[in-house]
Write an enzyme that holds these catalytic residues in place. Structure first.
Site, PDB file in Angstrom:
ATOM      1  NE  ARG A 299       7.206  -9.057  -0.373  1.00  0.00           N
ATOM      2  CZ  ARG A 299       6.372  -8.232   0.251  1.00  0.00           C
ATOM      3  NH1 ARG A 299       6.119  -7.043  -0.252  1.00  0.00           N
ATOM      4  NH2 ARG A 299       5.811  -8.580   1.393  1.00  0.00           N
TER       5      ARG A 299
ATOM      6  N   GLY B 139       5.095  -2.850  -1.396  1.00  0.00           N
ATOM      7  CA  GLY B 139       3.690  -3.011  -1.728  1.00  0.00           C
ATOM      8  C   GLY B 139       2.944  -1.690  -1.654  1.00  0.00           C
TER       9      GLY B 139
ATOM     10  CB  THR C  99       5.481  -5.598   6.308  1.00  0.00           C
ATOM     11  OG1 THR C  99       4.230  -5.626   5.615  1.00  0.00           O
ATOM     12  CG2 THR C  99       5.978  -4.165   6.423  1.00  0.00           C
TER      13      THR C  99
ATOM     14  CD  GLU D 203       2.786  -8.926  -1.358  1.00  0.00           C
ATOM     15  OE1 GLU D 203       1.669  -8.420  -1.194  1.00  0.00           O
ATOM     16  OE2 GLU D 203       3.619  -9.098  -0.429  1.00  0.00           O
TER      17      GLU D 203
ATOM     18  CG  ASP E 270       1.431  -7.682  11.656  1.00  0.00           C
ATOM     19  OD1 ASP E 270       0.363  -7.313  12.149  1.00  0.00           O
ATOM     20  OD2 ASP E 270       1.929  -7.157  10.638  1.00  0.00           O
TER      21      ASP E 270
ATOM     22  NE  ARG F   4       7.006   0.175   3.613  1.00  0.00           N
ATOM     23  CZ  ARG F   4       6.146  -0.827   3.776  1.00  0.00           C
ATOM     24  NH1 ARG F   4       6.067  -1.791   2.891  1.00  0.00           N
ATOM     25  NH2 ARG F   4       5.374  -0.862   4.834  1.00  0.00           N
TER      26      ARG F   4
END
Length: 223
Positions: A91, A24, A94, A169, A192, A28
């Protein structure tokens, strides 16, 4: 359901590889491209969606293209990549853990994504959406298989349908791939945890996790 016939939002400045990794975050995208490729060239920088194409370790081309955050942005980028010739998409993003079996820094591979977001449902998804089975199995070789809830919000308390992790996503990617007849899967890093008070990975470890995701996706492509 009609898709993109040409690239409107992407402005290719280099060749697109058939194999594409999809972070995303544009930063990165750059870090992973530099880690996995020889002399990566910028594929796209329009709208801040950085993308790069270069020669991967097997001597064949590879593209890393940022999608931005959420299903709407991801759907546009993925549709246009497919219109340009992408056929295998992974993909590398995170997620937040919803179960105690996942900890910050873990890498997981969705075996299904719950379509709890507006974009995938607008594209016809209903219930869960599956990745390409062979590609998903390759991704899960070194990652724990999970069910991911794809939702529309980062902040808030969305319905996650009893999933193991939550992100934004995967359902869109899997649904677009299903509609267009291409292969798609995902490897996700737990940034997280949402068990009680939210806990968040530190910036340094997040950067390292991004590179791990690129390595995991590359390993899946190499199997």
């Amino acid at each position: 359901m009609p898709g993109a016939s040409s690239a409107i939002h992407l402005k290719p400045a280099a060749e697109l590889a058939e194999r594409v990794l999809l972070p995303g975050d544009p930063h990165r995208a750059l870090a992973v491209a530099q880690d996995l490729m020889e002399q990566p060239k910028m594929f796209n920088h329009h709208r801040g969606l950085w993308g790069y194409t270069g020669t991967a370790r097997d001597g064949e081309p590879l593209t890393v293209q940022a999608t931005g955050m959420g299903g709407p942005s991801a759907a546009i980028v993925i549709e246009e990549l497919i219109a340009l010739g992408a056929g295998t998409l992974i993909r590398i993003g995170t997620c937040a853990a919803l179960a105690s079996s996942q900890a910050i820094g873990d890498i997981v591979a969705p075996e299904a994504a719950l379509a709890l977001d507006g974009t995938s449902r607008a594209l016809g998804a209903n219930g869960s959406v599956l990745p390409d089975p062979g590609l998903a199995a390759a991704c899960a070789a070194d990652a724990a298989p999970v069910v991911a809830a794809s939702v529309d919000v980062f902040y808030g308390d969305p319905d996650t349908g009893g999933a193991d992790v939550v992100e934004m996503e995967c359902a869109t990617l899997f649904q677009v791939a299903k509609l267009r007849g291409v292969r798609a899967a995902a490897v996700l890093g737990v940034s997280d945890t949402l068990l009680g008070e939210r806990r968040r990975i530190c910036a340094e470890h997040l950067e390292a996790l991004g590179l791990q995701l690129g390595q995991a996706a590359w390993a899946a492509l190499s199997r």
